[in-house]
Write a protein that holds these residues in place. Structure first.
Motif, mmCIF file in Angstrom:
data_model
loop_
_atom_site.group_PDB
_atom_site.id
_atom_site.type_symbol
_atom_site.label_atom_id
_atom_site.label_comp_id
_atom_site.label_asym_id
_atom_site.label_seq_id
_atom_site.Cartn_x
_atom_site.Cartn_y
_atom_site.Cartn_z
ATOM 1 N N LEU A 7 0.818 -1.202 0.000
ATOM 2 C CA LEU A 7 0.000 0.000 0.000
ATOM 3 C C LEU A 7 0.855 1.257 0.000
ATOM 4 N N ASP A 8 0.500 2.183 -0.856
ATOM 5 C CA ASP A 8 0.975 3.554 -0.762
ATOM 6 C C ASP A 8 0.023 4.257 0.203
ATOM 7 N N VAL A 9 0.482 5.343 0.819
ATOM 8 C CA VAL A 9 -0.366 6.030 1.792
ATOM 9 C C VAL A 9 -1.100 7.209 1.169
ATOM 10 N N LEU A 13 -4.355 5.224 0.788
ATOM 11 C CA LEU A 13 -4.974 5.055 2.105
ATOM 12 C C LEU A 13 -5.607 6.358 2.587
ATOM 13 N N ILE A 50 3.335 -1.424 3.904
ATOM 14 C CA ILE A 50 3.176 -0.031 3.498
ATOM 15 C C ILE A 50 4.548 0.455 3.057
ATOM 16 N N THR A 52 5.921 4.066 1.691
ATOM 17 C CA THR A 52 5.521 5.440 1.450
ATOM 18 C C THR A 52 6.735 6.361 1.362
ATOM 19 N N VAL A 59 1.007 7.733 10.313
ATOM 20 C CA VAL A 59 1.019 6.484 9.541
ATOM 21 C C VAL A 59 1.524 5.333 10.411
ATOM 22 N N ALA A 63 -0.629 1.992 11.129
ATOM 23 C CA ALA A 63 -0.066 0.664 10.844
ATOM 24 C C ALA A 63 -0.096 -0.209 12.096
ATOM 25 N N LEU A 71 6.350 -1.819 7.602
ATOM 26 C CA LEU A 71 6.148 -0.392 7.373
ATOM 27 C C LEU A 71 7.469 0.238 6.974
ATOM 28 N N GLN A 73 8.879 3.881 5.617
ATOM 29 C CA GLN A 73 8.583 5.291 5.384
ATOM 30 C C GLN A 73 9.822 6.024 4.893
#
Length: 164
Positions: A7-9, A13, A50, A52, A59, A63, A71, A73
């Motif tokens: 998933l991209d945020v 999301l 995720i 991102t 975020v 998560a 995750l 980032q």
């Protein structure tokens, strides 16, 4: 069969809007239907990651709430990180689905077996993905993606049995 969703945020999301208070605090809107879909996907024994481009405590909190253990980032090279995740989980690219909405997702989306973009994803992304969803980012697009994957994986009964 898809075993991992990526998933991209911002724009997937969330609606992609960045909201800052005068003290510099950041806020984001997340869709609860996306959250239920994600947590159910995990409870079924599947994986979620995720990836991102931005860093956000919000975020991280989301998560953690959903049980997302993968995750990443502040990532500029999303396809490199995705390759590392796939290798670490012992998966094949065709067992991975991803959702992205803008140019920084382009290479990542080209790596996976099943790719999605929200209805309001950028034109260049809509041209390369397998599915343009009917929902906008932040408005249930991730849940729509999960529902499609559950159907394609023939796992609707398993998905429903998590809650019923």
């Amino acid at each position: 069969m898809i075993k991992l969703i990526v998933l991209d945020v911002d724009g997937c999301l969330t609606d992609g809007k960045l909201i800052y208070s005068t003290d510099g605090a950041e806020s984001k809107n997340f869709n609860v239907k996306d959250g239920l879909g994600i947590s159910t996907w995990i409870k079924m024994g599947n994986q979620v990651a995720i990836i991102t481009g931005r860093n956000s405590l919000v975020v991280k909190r989301r998560a953690d709430e959903l049980g997302i253990q993968n995750l990443f980032q502040g990532i500029k090279d999303k396809d490199r990180v995705l390759k590392e995740i796939i290798d670490s989980l012992g998966l094949k690219n065709y067992e991975v689905a991803a959702i992205g909405d803008d140019l920084n997702d382009y290479n990542m989306l080209n790596l996976v077996g099943r790719s999605f973009t929200p209805k309001n994803g950028m034109k260049e992304i809509a041209e390369i993905v397998n599915t343009v969803l009917s929902k906008d980012g932040g408005d249930g697009a991730v849940r729509e993606m999960i529902d499609i994957l559950v159907e394609e994986n023939d796992q609707k009964d398993k998905f429903m049995s998590v809650w019923i």
